[in-house]
Design a protein around this motif. Structure first.
Motif, mmCIF file in Angstrom:
data_model
loop_
_atom_site.group_PDB
_atom_site.id
_atom_site.type_symbol
_atom_site.label_atom_id
_atom_site.label_comp_id
_atom_site.label_asym_id
_atom_site.label_seq_id
_atom_site.Cartn_x
_atom_site.Cartn_y
_atom_site.Cartn_z
ATOM 1 N N PRO A 257 0.849 -1.199 0.000
ATOM 2 C CA PRO A 257 0.000 0.000 0.000
ATOM 3 C C PRO A 257 0.884 1.247 0.000
ATOM 4 O O PRO A 257 2.054 1.188 0.398
ATOM 5 C CB PRO A 257 -0.789 -0.117 1.310
ATOM 6 N N PRO A 258 0.358 2.383 -0.434
ATOM 7 C CA PRO A 258 1.148 3.620 -0.387
ATOM 8 C C PRO A 258 1.387 4.072 1.043
ATOM 9 O O PRO A 258 0.643 3.705 1.965
ATOM 10 C CB PRO A 258 0.274 4.616 -1.156
ATOM 11 N N ALA A 264 5.907 -1.622 8.930
ATOM 12 C CA ALA A 264 4.599 -2.083 8.464
ATOM 13 C C ALA A 264 4.718 -2.924 7.199
ATOM 14 O O ALA A 264 4.033 -3.947 7.057
ATOM 15 C CB ALA A 264 3.678 -0.888 8.213
ATOM 16 N N VAL A 265 5.579 -2.525 6.279
ATOM 17 C CA VAL A 265 5.710 -3.298 5.047
ATOM 18 C C VAL A 265 6.399 -4.629 5.321
ATOM 19 O O VAL A 265 6.069 -5.658 4.706
ATOM 20 C CB VAL A 265 6.441 -2.488 3.951
ATOM 21 N N CYS A 266 7.352 -4.660 6.249
ATOM 22 C CA CYS A 266 8.007 -5.928 6.594
ATOM 23 C C CYS A 266 7.010 -6.889 7.232
ATOM 24 O O CYS A 266 7.087 -8.105 7.036
ATOM 25 C CB CYS A 266 9.180 -5.679 7.533
ATOM 26 N N ALA A 267 6.064 -6.347 8.001
ATOM 27 C CA ALA A 267 5.047 -7.193 8.633
ATOM 28 C C ALA A 267 4.138 -7.844 7.594
ATOM 29 O O ALA A 267 3.614 -8.942 7.813
ATOM 30 C CB ALA A 267 4.217 -6.368 9.624
ATOM 31 N N LEU A 268 3.955 -7.183 6.445
ATOM 32 C CA LEU A 268 3.072 -7.719 5.404
ATOM 33 C C LEU A 268 3.539 -9.053 4.853
ATOM 34 O O LEU A 268 2.732 -9.879 4.429
ATOM 35 C CB LEU A 268 2.961 -6.720 4.246
ATOM 36 N N THR A 269 4.847 -9.273 4.817
ATOM 37 C CA THR A 269 5.374 -10.474 4.165
ATOM 38 C C THR A 269 5.604 -11.639 5.124
ATOM 39 O O THR A 269 6.032 -12.706 4.698
ATOM 40 C CB THR A 269 6.701 -10.160 3.453
#
Length: 465
Positions: A257-258, A264-269
């Motif tokens: 997401p933007p 937060a982006v590391c948690a996505l994977t």
């Protein structure tokens, strides 16, 4: 073969030389499949795009709220040239149109844009008297081009072959249109509010839409333009994982997401695990779409296909980036790499910082290894199709082994693999039981090339000689 007589009175022997094993067939790994929204073009049809001009002619230009060009333009900036594009749309999509009136102000002929979208609102139409009596002349103007159709009647409008519009009789039409100065078509809608379901698509009565259309097309990298929902990400992973070599082996490029920070982006994977998906980061400002940040899928997909399948994207320059939503430090890059995310970051320009995919299996966590093995598997499949339904014999097994070794030797000579062992295709693996099951087995062993993603310099200080 020599025939002693044209009269076949006695039996004869015809000698046919062995045609040999068919030649090796190499394949490319540079086709990007794109599902997105556009200002024009046919809906839910696969269209091959090979240039900026062909993209513009079929699908138009970028507009606010549309996604397709925002991913394809950056991919082209990296050198990508081959795309299979599917236009999808949300509710409300509509062709622009205008109904011409006759001399008594009754509806006569409806002029409608060839495909739905706001592009049709830029089409102008004019009417004049035809050269022949009791006919009319229609003039269509769009994008600096003018089409003129003369001597039309209500019976002949169906034969009009326009690049921009279609003509149909209005309900109850009884007279040809009256003269009219140029007016625009109206009411065109892009259907820009496409949903996750529109991107993922369906199969109804054998008709495919969205991403499901690309299940029937041999592409190498797949993206849903600018999309970042969990639903679409999971659909892309499932799509890439479920297709066979016959369908076209491929990998998917996923977006965050933007405005998402590093943690937060590391948690996505954390819960994603796939050797057929790459996750790129962050969003970037592109030269031709100034003033806004767009998702990284097009940039990253373009880098992947502009090199050989065996080449790691790591350290590759990414063209066309003006600025980034989040600029990354070395610590950020390390954290993203550990999270199996492939970032783009400033470094003498902007570069891809690693070559990892989302696999937790270190044997397959390098994008280049996965893509190169896909390419090899496809070449072996295509080159050995001739053997299907042949009787399994010693000579057939030897021919298949030799053909596969020829493919691998080409790969080794080109530096695309490091080495290989001779292919095994003999009685040691083709047992009476496997042959009775109509199965021909091979054992192919390949040592891939590895990218120097980490360079370890040992620097010492010494005194004297």
């Amino acid at each position: 073969m020599i025939l002693l007589s044209v009269d076949y009175i006695e039996p004869r022997i015809e000698i046919i030389e062995d045609e040999g094993t068919p030649p090796v067939q190499l394949v490319s790994s540079d086709v990007i499949g794109v599902v997105g929204t556009f200002e024009k073009g046919p809906l839910n049809e696969k269209k091959i795009i090979t240039s900026f001009d062909s993209l513009t002619k079929i699908f138009g230009k970028d507009k606010t709220g549309l996604t397709g060009c925002k991913s394809i333009w950056p991919a082209m900036a990296q050198g990508a040239k081959n795309f299979v594009v599917v236009r999808i749309a949300g509710a409300g999509i509509k062709e622009a149109s205008f109904t011409l009136k006759d001399s008594t102000s009754n509806d006569s002929v409806t002029v409608k844009a060839l495909t739905p979208g706001t592009w049709g609102n830029e089409i102008l139409v004019a009417v004049a008297a035809g050269t022949n009596a009791n006919t009319f002349k229609l003039v269509v103007i769009y994008g600096g081009k003018t089409e003129t159709f003369d001597n039309l009647t209500l019976d002949s409008i169906g034969a009009v072959n326009s690049e921009f519009v279609t003509l149909t009789l209005a309900a109850g039409a009884s007279a040809i249109p009256k003269a009219l100065s140029a007016v625009p078509l109206t009411g065109g809608n892009d259907g820009a509010t496409a949903t996750d379901s529109d991107y993922i698509g369906t199969i109804v009565d054998g008709k495919r839409t969205g991403l499901k259309l690309l299940e029937t097309e041999n592409v190498n990298v797949i993206i849903c333009a600018q999309q970042y929902s969990d639903v679409v990400r999971n659909a892309l992973i499932t799509h890439a994982m479920n297709l066979s070599v016959r369908d076209g082996l491929r990998t998917a490029v996923l977006n965050p997401p933007p405005s998402l920070d590093i943690d937060a982006v590391c948690a996505l994977t954390q819960n994603l695990d796939s050797m057929r998906a790459e996750f790129s980061y962050p969003w970037n400002e592109y030269t031709d779409i100034a003033g806004q940040y767009i998702a990284p899928d097009g940039f990253y997909a373009g880098v992947l296909v502009s090199g050989g399948a065996h080449e790691s994207p790591s350290n590759r320059i990414v063209n066309g980036i003006v600025s980034q939503e989040i600029e990354l430090t070395s610590g950020d890059i390390k954290a993203l790499t550990k999270a199996r995310i492939s970032p783009i970051a400033p470094d003498s320009g902007y570069r891809v910082m690693n070559g990892v995919n989302l696999s937790t299996d270190t044997n397959w966590s390098q994008i280049s290894i996965r893509r190169e093995f896909d390419e090899i598997e496809t070449e072996i499949y295509v080159s050995t199709r001739w053997v299907k339904s042949k009787n399994i014999t010693t000579s057939i097994m030897q021919a298949v082994a030799e053909q596969i070794d020829a493919i691998l030797q080409i790969k080794k000579d080109d530096g695309k693999i490091y080495d290989f062992k001779p292919t095994v295709c003999d009685e040691s693996i083709n047992t009476p039981e496997t042959m009775a099951a109509r199965m021909l087995k091979t054992k192919v062993r390949i040592r891939p090339v590895f990218a120097a993603d980490y360079v370890d310099h040992h620097i010492e200080r010494y005194l004297g000689e």
